[in-house]
Write an enzyme that holds these catalytic residues in place. Structure first.
Site, PDB file in Angstrom:
ATOM      1  N   ASN A   1       0.841  -1.192   0.000  1.00 36.60           N
ATOM      2  CA  ASN A   1       0.000   0.000   0.000  1.00 36.60           C
ATOM      3  C   ASN A   1       0.879   1.246   0.000  1.00 36.60           C
ATOM      4  OD1 ASN A   1      -1.797   2.138   0.677  1.00 36.60           O
ATOM      5  ND2 ASN A   1      -3.172   0.687   1.685  1.00 36.60           N
TER       6      ASN A   1
ATOM      7  N   ASP B   1      -6.236   7.067  -9.597  1.00 32.02           N
ATOM      8  CA  ASP B   1      -7.671   7.212  -9.326  1.00 32.02           C
ATOM      9  C   ASP B   1      -7.957   8.677  -9.001  1.00 32.02           C
ATOM     10  OD1 ASP B   1     -10.282   7.172  -8.255  1.00 32.02           O
ATOM     11  OD2 ASP B   1     -10.001   5.130  -7.509  1.00 32.02           O
TER      12      ASP B   1
ATOM     13  N   ASP C   1      -5.638  11.619 -17.741  1.00 28.58           N
ATOM     14  CA  ASP C   1      -6.576  12.122 -18.747  1.00 28.58           C
ATOM     15  C   ASP C   1      -7.690  12.912 -18.076  1.00 28.58           C
ATOM     16  OD1 ASP C   1      -7.835   9.829 -17.561  1.00 28.58           O
ATOM     17  OD2 ASP C   1      -9.297   9.898 -19.196  1.00 28.58           O
TER      18      ASP C   1
ATOM     19  N   THR D   1       1.004   3.962 -20.781  1.00 30.27           N
ATOM     20  CA  THR D   1       0.423   2.927 -19.942  1.00 30.27           C
ATOM     21  C   THR D   1      -0.756   2.310 -20.687  1.00 30.27           C
ATOM     22  OG1 THR D   1      -1.293   4.234 -18.836  1.00 30.27           O
ATOM     23  CG2 THR D   1       0.950   4.413 -17.963  1.00 30.27           C
TER      24      THR D   1
ATOM     25  N   TYR E   1      -3.838   2.303 -19.648  1.00 29.76           N
ATOM     26  CA  TYR E   1      -4.926   3.271 -19.577  1.00 29.76           C
ATOM     27  C   TYR E   1      -4.712   4.420 -20.570  1.00 29.76           C
ATOM     28  CZ  TYR E   1      -7.315   1.416 -15.441  1.00 29.76           C
ATOM     29  OH  TYR E   1      -8.033   0.640 -14.573  1.00 29.76           O
TER      30      TYR E   1
END
Length: 213
Positions: free
Chosen positions: A96, A118, A154, A191, A193
């Protein structure tokens, strides 16, 4: 993001300690011992399926890389990439990011990459964003003096929040692109994403910031 449960993931992770470091706290202050060569260390927080960190390691053999990913069901995909690539300068941590200080000390890390983190769009969740001031303090505690953060997303809202957060923390902005794929920036490694969002026509934002002490 909905994660597909992979009950076998934990066992697979344990089978490859040469790629996913099993006791990272052992290397605090001595990460050079985890790699074949004593080189600068760059970390990616939220490495996902590992495309970025693996290709960065391939392109920059003079740098050591660590990809940090919390979810076992995701990191096994990155593990598959590393097994196939057989690169000596890249490893993974299944930990984590809130606990970075457990695994790193001051001067252990030269650069932090944050790619498509995120966005946590709700205001009440802003403290969870990886560019929130508490995380910036955490990075400062493990980076070398004048260490860097390289950030891509993005999400315009997250990018605007992050620029404000960087500025308020006193970080120096050294690079800024509001549309990376239409800029003259060279050497960009995408990446998973990034490729997905770019193919949808989404603009990619990128910046580099540096601590000033």
């Amino acid at each position: 993001m909905r994660l597909r449960n992979k009950p076998w993931a934990k066992d697979k992770i344990e089978q490859y300690p040469q790629y996913i470091v099993p006791n990272p706290e052992m290397y605090k202050e001595s990460w050079k011992d985890a790699f074949e060569l004593n080189q600068p260390l760059h970390i990616e927080i939220g490495t996902g399926k590992g495309r970025f960190i693996t290709e960065m390691a391939r392109a920059n053999p003079h740098i050591n890389y660590l990809g940090i990913e919390l979810y076992e069901s995701v990191i096994v995909s990155a593990l598959d990439r590393l097994i196939e690539a057989e690169l000596p300068n890249v490893k993974l941590l299944n930990v984590n990011a809130n606990n970075l200080h457990t695994y790193f000390s001051k001067n252990d890390v030269d650069r932090v990459y944050l790619n498509f983190s995120d966005p946590w769009p709700k205001i009440r969740h802003e403290k969870r964003r990886l560019t929130y001031k508490s995380f910036l303090k955490l990075y400062e505690e493990i980076l070398v003096d004048k260490g860097e953060i390289h950030f891509k997303t993005d999400n315009q809202g997250l990018f605007e929040f992050s620029l404000k957060s960087f500025s308020e923390y006193g970080l120096l902005l050294t690079f800024l692109s509001l549309d990376l794929h239409k800029s003259d920036f060279e050497g960009n490694i995408m990446t998973e994403y990034e490729e997905k969002f770019s193919n949808k026509g989404n603009r990619i934002y990128r910046c580099e910031v540096k601590y000033q002490s």
